[in-house]
Enzyme design. Structure first.
Site, PDB file in Angstrom:
ATOM      1  N   ASP A   6      24.492  25.242  58.545  1.00  0.00           N
ATOM      2  CA  ASP A   6      25.640  25.798  59.246  1.00  0.00           C
ATOM      3  C   ASP A   6      26.457  26.601  58.233  1.00  0.00           C
ATOM      4  O   ASP A   6      26.982  26.038  57.275  1.00  0.00           O
ATOM      5  CB  ASP A   6      26.479  24.672  59.871  1.00  0.00           C
ATOM      6  CG  ASP A   6      27.571  25.220  60.787  1.00  0.00           C
ATOM      7  OD1 ASP A   6      27.916  26.413  60.663  1.00  0.00           O
ATOM      8  OD2 ASP A   6      28.065  24.449  61.638  1.00  0.00           O
ATOM      9  N   THR A  10      34.437  27.558  55.866  1.00  0.00           N
ATOM     10  CA  THR A  10      34.777  27.647  54.449  1.00  0.00           C
ATOM     11  C   THR A  10      33.734  26.933  53.609  1.00  0.00           C
ATOM     12  O   THR A  10      33.530  27.249  52.446  1.00  0.00           O
ATOM     13  CB  THR A  10      36.132  26.938  54.188  1.00  0.00           C
ATOM     14  OG1 THR A  10      36.891  26.980  55.384  1.00  0.00           O
ATOM     15  CG2 THR A  10      36.887  27.586  53.089  1.00  0.00           C
ATOM     16  N   ARG A  13      26.900  23.980  55.184  1.00  0.00           N
ATOM     17  CA  ARG A  13      26.260  22.678  55.160  1.00  0.00           C
ATOM     18  C   ARG A  13      24.763  22.797  55.403  1.00  0.00           C
ATOM     19  O   ARG A  13      24.328  23.651  56.182  1.00  0.00           O
ATOM     20  CB  ARG A  13      26.906  21.746  56.179  1.00  0.00           C
ATOM     21  CG  ARG A  13      28.220  21.174  55.634  1.00  0.00           C
ATOM     22  CD  ARG A  13      29.233  20.869  56.677  1.00  0.00           C
ATOM     23  NE  ARG A  13      29.394  21.953  57.577  1.00  0.00           N
ATOM     24  CZ  ARG A  13      29.689  21.782  58.870  1.00  0.00           C
ATOM     25  NH1 ARG A  13      29.836  20.582  59.367  1.00  0.00           N
ATOM     26  NH2 ARG A  13      29.837  22.831  59.645  1.00  0.00           N
ATOM     27  N   GLY A  67      28.962  35.242  63.598  1.00  0.00           N
ATOM     28  CA  GLY A  67      28.568  36.436  64.333  1.00  0.00           C
ATOM     29  C   GLY A  67      29.478  37.604  64.014  1.00  0.00           C
ATOM     30  O   GLY A  67      30.427  37.450  63.248  1.00  0.00           O
ATOM     31  N   ASP A 108      27.058  30.508  65.342  1.00  0.00           N
ATOM     32  CA  ASP A 108      27.472  29.120  65.086  1.00  0.00           C
ATOM     33  C   ASP A 108      28.085  28.440  66.322  1.00  0.00           C
ATOM     34  O   ASP A 108      27.784  27.282  66.599  1.00  0.00           O
ATOM     35  CB  ASP A 108      28.419  29.026  63.872  1.00  0.00           C
ATOM     36  CG  ASP A 108      29.584  30.003  63.917  1.00  0.00           C
ATOM     37  OD1 ASP A 108      29.634  30.858  64.825  1.00  0.00           O
ATOM     38  OD2 ASP A 108      30.447  29.913  63.034  1.00  0.00           O
ATOM     39  N   HIS A 160      37.212  36.144  73.640  1.00  0.00           N
ATOM     40  CA  HIS A 160      37.630  37.545  73.804  1.00  0.00           C
ATOM     41  C   HIS A 160      37.712  37.960  75.262  1.00  0.00           C
ATOM     42  O   HIS A 160      37.674  39.147  75.578  1.00  0.00           O
ATOM     43  CB  HIS A 160      36.751  38.465  72.952  1.00  0.00           C
ATOM     44  CG  HIS A 160      36.902  38.151  71.495  1.00  0.00           C
ATOM     45  ND1 HIS A 160      38.038  38.487  70.781  1.00  0.00           N
ATOM     46  CD2 HIS A 160      36.121  37.427  70.651  1.00  0.00           C
ATOM     47  CE1 HIS A 160      37.927  38.010  69.543  1.00  0.00           C
ATOM     48  NE2 HIS A 160      36.776  37.358  69.437  1.00  0.00           N
ATOM     49  N   CYS A 172      39.225  41.857  67.497  1.00  0.00           N
ATOM     50  CA  CYS A 172      38.064  42.508  68.110  1.00  0.00           C
ATOM     51  C   CYS A 172      38.368  43.943  68.518  1.00  0.00           C
ATOM     52  O   CYS A 172      37.478  44.676  68.945  1.00  0.00           O
ATOM     53  CB  CYS A 172      37.589  41.726  69.332  1.00  0.00           C
ATOM     54  SG  CYS A 172      38.666  41.886  70.771  1.00  0.00           S
ATOM     55  N   CYS A 177      43.560  38.878  74.073  1.00  0.00           N
ATOM     56  CA  CYS A 177      42.396  37.995  74.233  1.00  0.00           C
ATOM     57  C   CYS A 177      42.850  36.533  74.152  1.00  0.00           C
ATOM     58  O   CYS A 177      43.863  36.223  73.515  1.00  0.00           O
ATOM     59  CB  CYS A 177      41.392  38.227  73.107  1.00  0.00           C
ATOM     60  SG  CYS A 177      40.654  39.855  73.115  1.00  0.00           S
ATOM     61  N   GLU A 179      41.762  34.317  72.293  1.00  0.00           N
ATOM     62  CA  GLU A 179      41.859  33.922  70.881  1.00  0.00           C
ATOM     63  C   GLU A 179      43.232  34.207  70.271  1.00  0.00           C
ATOM     64  O   GLU A 179      43.724  33.408  69.471  1.00  0.00           O
ATOM     65  CB  GLU A 179      40.765  34.629  70.082  1.00  0.00           C
ATOM     66  CG  GLU A 179      40.792  34.335  68.607  1.00  0.00           C
ATOM     67  CD  GLU A 179      39.525  34.773  67.900  1.00  0.00           C
ATOM     68  OE1 GLU A 179      38.458  34.197  68.178  1.00  0.00           O
ATOM     69  OE2 GLU A 179      39.596  35.709  67.080  1.00  0.00           O
TER      70      GLU A 179
HETATM   71 ZN   LIG Z   1      39.511  39.800  71.087  1.00  0.00          ZN
END
Ligand SMILES: [Zn+2]
Length: 302
Positions: A6, A10, A13, A67, A108, A160, A172, A177, A179
């Site tokens: 993964d 930060t 793993r 991504g 992920d 998003h 983005c 969005c 987020e």
């Molecule tokens: Zn966005």
């Protein structure tokens, strides 16, 4: 032997699974340290993998990566959060060459959804929507027992969806969005603007805002009400589009528990179409290991 990685945070793993479905045992953690570029990390990942494998050759390697990426070719595209890594990075090929095993790479958050579907809160549920609410908001859609990829492999960008067309700008390129309204980063930013103490926000992140709201601070309560309402609206949209049997919410911000799940369920109960209002909304079960479990699933298919 399956090898799972993964690279979504930060810390990177690496883990080994003797067979799919067993519990995670040894995990090696490496700091991502993006400022040094990608290739020193690649060599460390390979060394950590060899140490875990102890001379065995894995039958497959699965990688949960940040991504946007192309899961068919295993290529990472231009990463807004990791500008130091090369563009169009052929991660699957680089790892396959070094580890001598077929390698699959996927987003992920998608692999965390797959992990929760196969081994976590969504075990046995073939239609589910997963959202992870942490510094950003990502997710994945399982439909008919399969991870939904879309034509480019970008499906599941649940963070998003536009909730507020005239809202704050998002990384983005869009505005309003989910987020930028409900992620941990967004909650902290709004709490700062509302005048909550900066030192606690820097130390504890969104948890400090939930704590202040619970202690009765009206500014914090307003910030949490706004963020959880946005999250609830996002969940309503996903219910209407995908008709899942279950919604799973994971990521650090969901550690707030009922203070987050309660308002989200209330928005769903009041704004979802009648047939969708009873859909269970449950906490994730695998924590930040969901991505490794999902990576093991694609390693087994590699
Ligand atoms: Zn966005």
């Amino acid at each position: 032997m399956l090898l799972a990685m993964d690279l979504g945070g930060t810390w990177c793993r690496v883990a080994c699974f003797e067979r799919l479905g067993e519990r995670l045992r040894a995990v090696r953690r490496l700091p991502t340290r993006p400022e040094r570029g990608f290739f020193p990390l690649l060599e460390e990942l390979v060394a950590a993998s060899r140490a875990l494998l102890g001379g065995m050759v894995p039958t497959g390697v699965g990688v949960a990566a940040p991504g946007p990426l192309d899961p068919k070719r295993g290529v990472l595209l231009r990463l807004p959060n990791l500008p130091q890594w090369p563009e169009a990075l052929p991660l699957a090929e680089l790892l396959a060459e070094r580890l001598g095993a077929p390698t699959r790479v996927d987003n992920d958050a998608n692999l965390a959804a797959l992990g929760e579907h196969r081994f976590g809160a969504g075990r046995g549920v073939d239609h589910l929507v997963y959202l992870t609410v942490s510094t950003g908001i990502g997710g994945g859609i399982i439909s008919g027992g399969r991870l939904l990829h879309g034509v480019h492999g970008f499906a599941g960008e649940v963070g998003h969806q536009v909730i507020l067309p005239d809202g704050p700008p998002c990384g983005c390129g869009g505005r309003g969005c989910l987020e930028v309204l409900a992620s941990g980063t967004a909650i902290v930013r709004r709490a700062q603007a509302a005048g909550l103490p900066a030192d606690r926000l820097a130390e504890e992140g969104a948890a400090a805002v939930f704590a202040a709201a619970a202690a009765g601070d009206p500014r914090a309560q307003e910030v949490i009400a706004g963020a959880t309402r946005a999250l609830g609206l996002g969940v309503v949209n996903l219910l209407h589009v995908f008709d899942p049997a279950l919604v799973v919410l994971g990521g650090g911000v969901t550690q707030a528990g009922e203070a987050l799940f309660g308002p989200v369920r209330a928005v769903v109960a009041s704004l979802a179409m009648p047939g969708f209002r009873e859909t269970p909304i449950l906490p994730a079960a695998l924590g930040d290991e969901a991505g490794l479990y999902g990576a093991a699933v694609v390693a087994a298919e590699a």
